[in-house]
Design an enzyme around this catalytic site. Structure first.
Site, PDB file in Angstrom:
ATOM      1  N   GLN A 128       1.291   3.529   2.128  1.00 55.98           N
ATOM      2  CA  GLN A 128       1.992   3.739   3.401  1.00 55.98           C
ATOM      3  C   GLN A 128       2.640   2.442   3.897  1.00 55.98           C
ATOM      4  O   GLN A 128       2.770   2.231   5.102  1.00 55.98           O
ATOM      5  CB  GLN A 128       1.035   4.281   4.460  1.00 55.98           C
ATOM      6  CG  GLN A 128       0.701   5.759   4.305  1.00 55.98           C
ATOM      7  CD  GLN A 128       1.883   6.669   4.631  1.00 55.98           C
ATOM      8  OE1 GLN A 128       2.847   6.290   5.303  1.00 55.98           O
ATOM      9  NE2 GLN A 128       1.823   7.900   4.140  1.00 55.98           N
ATOM     10  N   SER A 129       3.076   1.592   2.993  1.00 54.69           N
ATOM     11  CA  SER A 129       3.668   0.317   3.398  1.00 54.69           C
ATOM     12  C   SER A 129       4.958   0.515   4.195  1.00 54.69           C
ATOM     13  O   SER A 129       5.919   1.126   3.716  1.00 54.69           O
ATOM     14  CB  SER A 129       3.979  -0.502   2.141  1.00 54.69           C
ATOM     15  OG  SER A 129       4.801  -1.607   2.467  1.00 54.69           O
ATOM     16  N   ASN A 130       4.987  -0.041   5.415  1.00 54.31           N
ATOM     17  CA  ASN A 130       6.224  -0.053   6.201  1.00 54.31           C
ATOM     18  C   ASN A 130       7.225  -1.027   5.593  1.00 54.31           C
ATOM     19  O   ASN A 130       8.433  -0.802   5.624  1.00 54.31           O
ATOM     20  CB  ASN A 130       5.930  -0.497   7.642  1.00 54.31           C
ATOM     21  CG  ASN A 130       4.962   0.426   8.339  1.00 54.31           C
ATOM     22  OD1 ASN A 130       5.204   1.630   8.434  1.00 54.31           O
ATOM     23  ND2 ASN A 130       3.852  -0.114   8.819  1.00 54.31           N
ATOM     24  N   ALA A 157       0.855  -1.187   0.000  1.00 55.00           N
ATOM     25  CA  ALA A 157       0.000   0.000   0.000  1.00 55.00           C
ATOM     26  C   ALA A 157       0.891   1.237   0.000  1.00 55.00           C
ATOM     27  O   ALA A 157       2.096   1.154   0.224  1.00 55.00           O
ATOM     28  CB  ALA A 157      -0.911  -0.014   1.218  1.00 55.00           C
ATOM     29  N   ALA A 213       7.609  -1.702   2.427  1.00 55.30           N
ATOM     30  CA  ALA A 213       8.261  -1.075   1.272  1.00 55.30           C
ATOM     31  C   ALA A 213       9.376  -0.137   1.749  1.00 55.30           C
ATOM     32  O   ALA A 213      10.498  -0.164   1.225  1.00 55.30           O
ATOM     33  CB  ALA A 213       7.231  -0.315   0.435  1.00 55.30           C
TER      34      ALA A 213
END
Ligand SMILES: *Cc1c(COP(=O)(O)O)cnc(C)c1O
Length: 332
Positions: A81-83, A79, A85
């Protein structure tokens, strides 16, 4: 420094952690809740690279795999706001690999804080290439096309880093916790955590079971509906269990589905209350998407008497950059 199951030793690993993460007792919170149970946290938010968080344990093995296969780039999905990523970008930087992040606008939020602050701000700082896709995009198919375009030089990492190899990181964490239990002179009755892409819970379940310490992991799903979360977590625990040489059954998977709220990434009042209680009793930060909802679930269970007299270990999985993306929801 590594605490490890012997069975993990053959798997290539790239060091991203400094050693064991601390376990800390939440004495002020216990008092605020009437001292019904002992509450500890496993500080997997406290890691040195990229702001820290649970994905670094998976990335140790995923980067080990990438390097042993001669890859020079990591491609992953998530997503906006992927942590995961963000931590892929940070770990790729330290490992000397390229990073491409295929991010979809999955969460129905369009304010600037959500779209540009928090994790996406850091993705750019870590030098990753970001592909900004609409919410209904097939990110994994896009990632695979990019990998083909790069001529096989890239490792495609699934959502949350929850491949069998990635999940070994949490099988290792189970061994680390068991070692810390011995040092503390206490066995935890429950190990509680957020369940998103299922790999953290699956790795812990398999890792504890491999040591004869099954039956203590309790997940709170924040992404998939309950039935799907159970089925997927079982499938993933079997995948990593196969690498460890153990079998996992349906009875090993305990998940609560009552604290996800309207959907992934959408705030709930009890999540906000949990964030505030933790901040104002302990000075610790949970995140709005994962650990905040799971912690709200644990608090509800404590208040309902579900854990009376028990020793609880809540896994703090990181994600604090998300706080800046949820400025409006958190009243900032
Ligand atoms: C990804 C994530 C989780 C969930 O872990 P999974 O292995 O995806 O289930 C929990 N907390 C935070 C902060 C995360 O980023």
């Amino acid at each position: 420094m590594y605490s490890s199951l012997p069975v993990l030793r053959p798997f290539p690993r790239f060091c991203l952690l400094e050693g064991m993460t601390p376990i800390q007792r939440l004495v002020s919170l216990e008092k605020a809740l009437g001292e019904r149970c002992a509450i500890f946290v496993k500080r997997d938010d406290l890691m040195g690279i990229g702001g820290g968080g649970n994905k670094l344990r998976k990335l140790e093995f995923l980067i080990g795999q990438a390097k042993s296969e001669g890859k020079d780039t990591l491609i992953t999905v998530g997503a906006r706001q992927s942590n995961h990523a963000r931590l892929t970008a940070a770990s790729a930087a330290v490992a000397g690999l390229g990073a491409e992040l295929v991010l979809a606008r999955l969460v129905p939020k369009t304010d600037d804080d959500y779209l540009f602050n928090g994790n996406p701000l850091l993705d750019g700082l870590f030098g990753a290439t970001v592909h900004d896709l609409p919410g209904d995009a097939d990110t994994l198919a896009f990632a695979q096309q990019r990998a083909e375009a790069l001529g096989g030089r890239a490792l495609v990492i699934p959502a949350g880093g929850s491949s069998a190899i990635g999940m070994l990181g949490y099988a290792g964490a189970a061994a680390e916790i068991a070692q810390q239990e011995v040092a503390l002179g206490r066995r935890f009755d429950k190990v509680l955590l957020a369940n998103g892409s299922h790999g953290t819970q699956a790795g812990l379940v398999a890792g504890f079971k491999a040591q004869g310490l099954g039956g203590k992991v309790l997940g709170y799903t924040v992404l998939a509906p309950l039935a799907e979360a159970k089925a997927q977590t079982l499938a993933k625990a079997r995948e990593v269990g196969a690498l460890l040489g153990i079998e996992v059954d349906e009875a090993d998977i305990a998940i609560n589905g009552e604290h996800r709220g309207p959907g992934y990434g959408i705030e709930t009042d009890e999540m906000k209350a949990a964030l505030k209680l933790m901040a104002q009793t302990q000075g610790l930060l949970l995140d709005p998407v994962y650990s905040g909802k799971a912690f709200a679930g644990m608090l509800a269970g404590i208040r309902a008497g579900q854990f009376d007299g028990q020793s609880l270990l809540f896994v703090m999985t990181g994600g604090t950059p998300g706080l800046y993306a949820y400025r409006q929801a958190l009243g900032g």
